[in-house]
Structures are given as structure tokens and as C-alpha cells.
Enzyme design. Structure first.
Site, mmCIF file in Angstrom:
data_model
loop_
_atom_site.group_PDB
_atom_site.id
_atom_site.type_symbol
_atom_site.label_atom_id
_atom_site.label_comp_id
_atom_site.label_asym_id
_atom_site.label_seq_id
_atom_site.Cartn_x
_atom_site.Cartn_y
_atom_site.Cartn_z
ATOM 1 N N TYR A 23 -25.526 -16.846 -43.724
ATOM 2 C CA TYR A 23 -25.319 -17.976 -44.627
ATOM 3 C C TYR A 23 -24.542 -17.592 -45.887
ATOM 4 C CZ TYR A 23 -29.190 -19.318 -41.609
ATOM 5 O OH TYR A 23 -29.991 -19.536 -40.518
ATOM 6 N N LYS A 53 -40.615 -14.400 -34.978
ATOM 7 C CA LYS A 53 -40.736 -13.830 -36.317
ATOM 8 C C LYS A 53 -41.844 -12.785 -36.419
ATOM 9 C CE LYS A 53 -38.504 -17.474 -39.044
ATOM 10 N NZ LYS A 53 -37.327 -16.717 -39.467
ATOM 11 N N TYR A 104 -35.972 -27.763 -39.127
ATOM 12 C CA TYR A 104 -35.047 -26.663 -38.825
ATOM 13 C C TYR A 104 -35.608 -25.901 -37.633
ATOM 14 C CZ TYR A 104 -32.591 -22.248 -38.904
ATOM 15 O OH TYR A 104 -31.863 -21.152 -38.520
ATOM 16 N N ASP A 117 -42.877 -25.961 -32.710
ATOM 17 C CA ASP A 117 -42.095 -24.798 -33.118
ATOM 18 C C ASP A 117 -42.918 -24.025 -34.146
ATOM 19 O OD1 ASP A 117 -40.400 -22.970 -34.264
ATOM 20 O OD2 ASP A 117 -38.757 -24.373 -34.632
#
Length: 421
Positions: free
Chosen positions: A15, A273, A143, A244
Site C-alpha cells: 500500500y 494470520k 475487507y 471471515d
């Protein structure tokens, strides 16, 4: 050319711009809750390396698992072969997972696990003779990753992917839930989603949602009743529910999985993660027996997905060791202590003119500002203060490793207050 100059000239970071990149700080080591820089600073990590390093760095049990496995074999293909590390991690995942999840598809990253979940949902309905059920519905401000199917279910306006909108599969979006965690639930929250289900259920394959905390879409913490109603709508209209849990899983919200706040189980669930304690990339998509069998009915009779590094033994060994640590249940007291301290200290920021809101749940602390922050300037301030915090847009937030001490957590919250003063 020194390392930093080479990095700035040739290496792309997440990003950021290739023309005017954000500054980078070279890391030479990490231990416990500290990141060590080449320039000598030792920074208290407030980010758990983007939610992942929940046990801290250089953890002896995770190090040992990696060393032991690499001496045996670091990788074999998962097509036609299996191994103990994959079996161990899948057994532990299913033992921890919400009721009803019985099958595990191992993937290489969170975004890929979302791709897998969406493909499962679409193939499930195609194999039931319902190819018309081919759309996904999701709340705005979500997201789910940066790959193409995942991008299609991220917020189309406030997300990071509007440039690609003409290439993405068109999906259906409901307004984001507005009732915050701890408030009285407003029935108005669920009405737009109910209307979407009523009008479009014949073409809906699945609803995908981040349980309780919408992460990179705004660090929004919403009421569990909204998620409970999502489950009810999916049951009523014969739509699959995908949770999610890539960011929220493994204790971050104060429950082992975010969906436990609403006391519901999904049909499909993504994790990643923290799965390996932040050591290496690994993710998983779990589903019910009904979904697994339904996906494989009729043609082609198999699930058409197979990452090269699927079930990587090295990653699975470390993940199994990480899940062993979680199974000891020390995380509960650790997260409770972090939450209590954040609730006691972070609201001090509300007295600052720059601050719009403060939100805390589990080991997540969020300070939202009225205007977008100067990331480079704040990062310089944080490094000088001896902490590592990575803001974005209007959000200065922390999700520290569970092993953080009260003193180290105070350094993080003090640094945020000082930076926004």
C-alpha cells in the site's frame, strides 16, 4: 548504495507508492514484544505484525517446531501425499472451531482462503443444480483481501479496489451495521439486509462477513445481534454463511472466534494470520460436511483448487505449535487484561481535538481521528517514542501480542495520546 536506499529505489512495500514511497525502517531482530532496528532502537510492537504475532517474536516453542520440522523435510506436494504436521494442525483446528465445521482446506494466505470459500459456495450451488445462485452479499465497510474474488466483496466505495471495479464480479452490498458493540441493538440495522435477501435470495450463493470487527475497512466494532440475524437470514433463505475470521480468530476479540460473540456457527470459515503465530504464511478454509459433500456432487466431482504450497509441512508444524499454546487458554486472561487496560487508558484520547472516537474490544484498541493522519510523520514520532504503530487513513490502532506487559502497553497508549495531541 546502503540497504535503505536500495529498498527505497527497488522494493515495493504494501500500500505504498513506487514514486514517493513511505519511509521504511530496517529490522535486524525481534524478541518477545520488541522489534529491533538497525539504527539501534528497540520498539514495542503494537501491531502483532498485522494481527499475526500473537505470542510475540522468537517464541521458544515455535522456534523448536520450525527447527525440528526443517531437519525432516520442509515441503512436499500435497497432491497424493499427506504428513503428520498437516494432520496435527487440522485436528486442532476442528477441535477448536465452531460446531459443525468438519472439513479443512489448507491455503497459503488469508486472501486465498477467501477465494477458496467463495469458490466453495459457488460450486456448491452449481452442483445442486442451482447455478443461478451465483452472487455474494456482504455489508459495506468490509475487507476480505486483495485478490480478485476477495476484492469483489470488499467495500466498493471506501475500499482500496475501486480502480478494478470494471473487472470484478458484481456483488450485492448492504449498509454496514451501525449499532456498536455494547449499545442497544437497533432493528433498523438489519432491515436493508433483510430486503436484499427477500429480493435476491434466488441468486444468492453466500453472505460473507467479518464477525464483530470489520478490520481494514474501518476497524468498526458492531453488535453481535447483527451477526445472529445474518445467520437467521441465511437459514431462512437457503444461503451459505461465510465467516471471515482471518483477523478476528484465535482470541483477538476476547472470544476464540468472533462468531462466538453471537453464538452462531458458519457454513464456511476462513482463518489465517495468527494461525502460525506470525511465523510464516498459512491459512485454512473450514466447512461443514454438507458443503464439502455438496461441492463434490456431479461434475467435476472434485474441488478445483490446489495451491503449490498447500499444506506446507514447515508452516503446519509451526501452526500446530501455535495452536498448542492457544489450547493452554492463557490467552483468555492475557486478552482480558489488555482489554481492561485499554478501556482504562485509551478513552483519554477523547479529550483531544483531533479525535472523533475510541473503540476497544479484546486486544484491539482503535482511535479514530476527524481527518486522515500523516502516516510518515506519525511513524517518525512513534519510532522516537520507542513503539511500532502503523496508522492508516483516519485510524491509529493497536492490536499487541497477547504477552505484552502492562508497562509496554502503557508505552503504546501514551505514544498515541502524545502523537495526537
Amino acid at each position: 548504495m546502503n540497504n535503505i536506499d536500495f529498498d527505497k529505489r527497488h522494493i515495493w512495500h504494501p500500500y505504498t507508492s513506487a514514486v514517493n514511497p513511505l519511509p521504511c525502517y530496517e529490522v535486524t531482530g525481534a524478541a518477545g514484544t520488541e522489534i529491533h532496528l538497525a539504527t539501534g532502537e528497540k520498539l514495542v510492537d503494537g501491531m502483532s505484525s498485522w494481527w499475526a504475532a500473537i505470542h510475540g517474536y522468537n517464541h521458544p516453542a515455535l522456534n523448536a517446531a520450525a527447527h525440528q520440522q526443517i531437519d525432516k523435510f520442509s515441503h512436499v506436494m500435497f497432491g497424493g501425499l499427506t504428513h503428520e504436521p498437516a494432520i496435527d494442525v487440522c485436528q486442532q483446528l476442528l477441535a477448536m472451531a465452531p460446531a459443525g465445521l468438519e472439513r479443512v482446506f489448507l491455503a497459503d494466505s488469508g486472501s486465498v482462503s477467501v477465494e477458496v470459500a467463495l469458490k466453495m459456495a459457488l460450486q456448491y450451488w452449481a452442483c445442486q443444480g442451482r447455478p443461478d445462485k451465483h452472487k455474494i452479499v456482504t455489508p459495506r465497510n468490509g475487507y476480505h483481501g486483495d485478490t480478485f474474488a476477495a476484492m469483489s466483496v470488499c467495500d466498493p466505495v471506501n475500499g482500496m479496489h475501486s480502480l478494478f471495479s470494471n473487472m470484478l464480479a458484481p456483488q450485492l452490498f448492504a449498509p454496514a451495521p451501525q449499532t456498536q458493540f455494547g449499545q442497544t441493538f437497533s432493528e433498523d440495522d438489519i432491515l436493508p439486509l433483510e430486503e436484499l435477501f427477500d429480493s435476491h435470495h434466488h441468486e444468492l450463493a453466500a453472505l460473507i462477513i467479518e464477525p464483530i470487527v470489520q478490520g481494514a475497512g474501518g476497524m468498526r466494532i458492531y453488535h453481535p445481534e447483527y451477526l445472529r440475524r445474518c445467520r437467521q437470514l441465511c437459514d431462512q433463505y437457503d444461503v451459505l454463511l461465510i465467516c471471515d475470521e482471518i483477523a478476528t480468530g484465535f482470541g483477538r476479540t476476547g472470544k476464540l472466534f468472533g462468531c462466538e460473540h453471537a453464538q452462531i456457527s458458519p457454513d464456511i470459515m476462513c482463518v489465517g494470520k495468527a494461525l502460525t503465530g506470525g511465523y510464516m504464511t498459512l491459512a485454512a478454509t473450514m466447512c461443514t460436511e454438507d458443503v464439502a459433500l455438496g461441492v463434490c456432487q456431479g461434475e467435476p466431482g472434485v474441488f478445483m483448487h490446489g495451491p503449490t504450497y498447500m499444506g506446507n509441512p514447515l508452516a503446519c508444524s509451526v501452526a500446530a505449535a501455535s495452536l498448542n499454546i492457544i489450547a493452554q487458554n492463557n490467552w483468555q486472561k492475557q486478552v482480558e487484561a489488555i482489554e481492561a487496560q485499554l478501556k482504562a487508558t485509551l478513552p483519554d484520547c477523547l479529550s483531544l481535538a483531533a479525535v472523533k472516537d475510541v473503540r476497544v474490544l479484546g486486544a484491539i484498541g482503535v482511535v479514530e481521528t476527524h481527518h486522515s493522519v500523516d502516516v510518515a510523520r506519525l511513524q517518525r514520532h512513534f519510532v522516537k517514542a520507542g513503539v511500532w504503530i502503523r496508522p492508516f487513513n483516519k485510524l491509529v490502532y493497536i492490536m499487541p501480542p497477547y504477552i505484552i506487559t502492562p508497562d509496554a502497553l502503557t508505552r503504546l497508549t501514551d505514544a498515541i495520546y502524545d502523537a495526537l495531541s
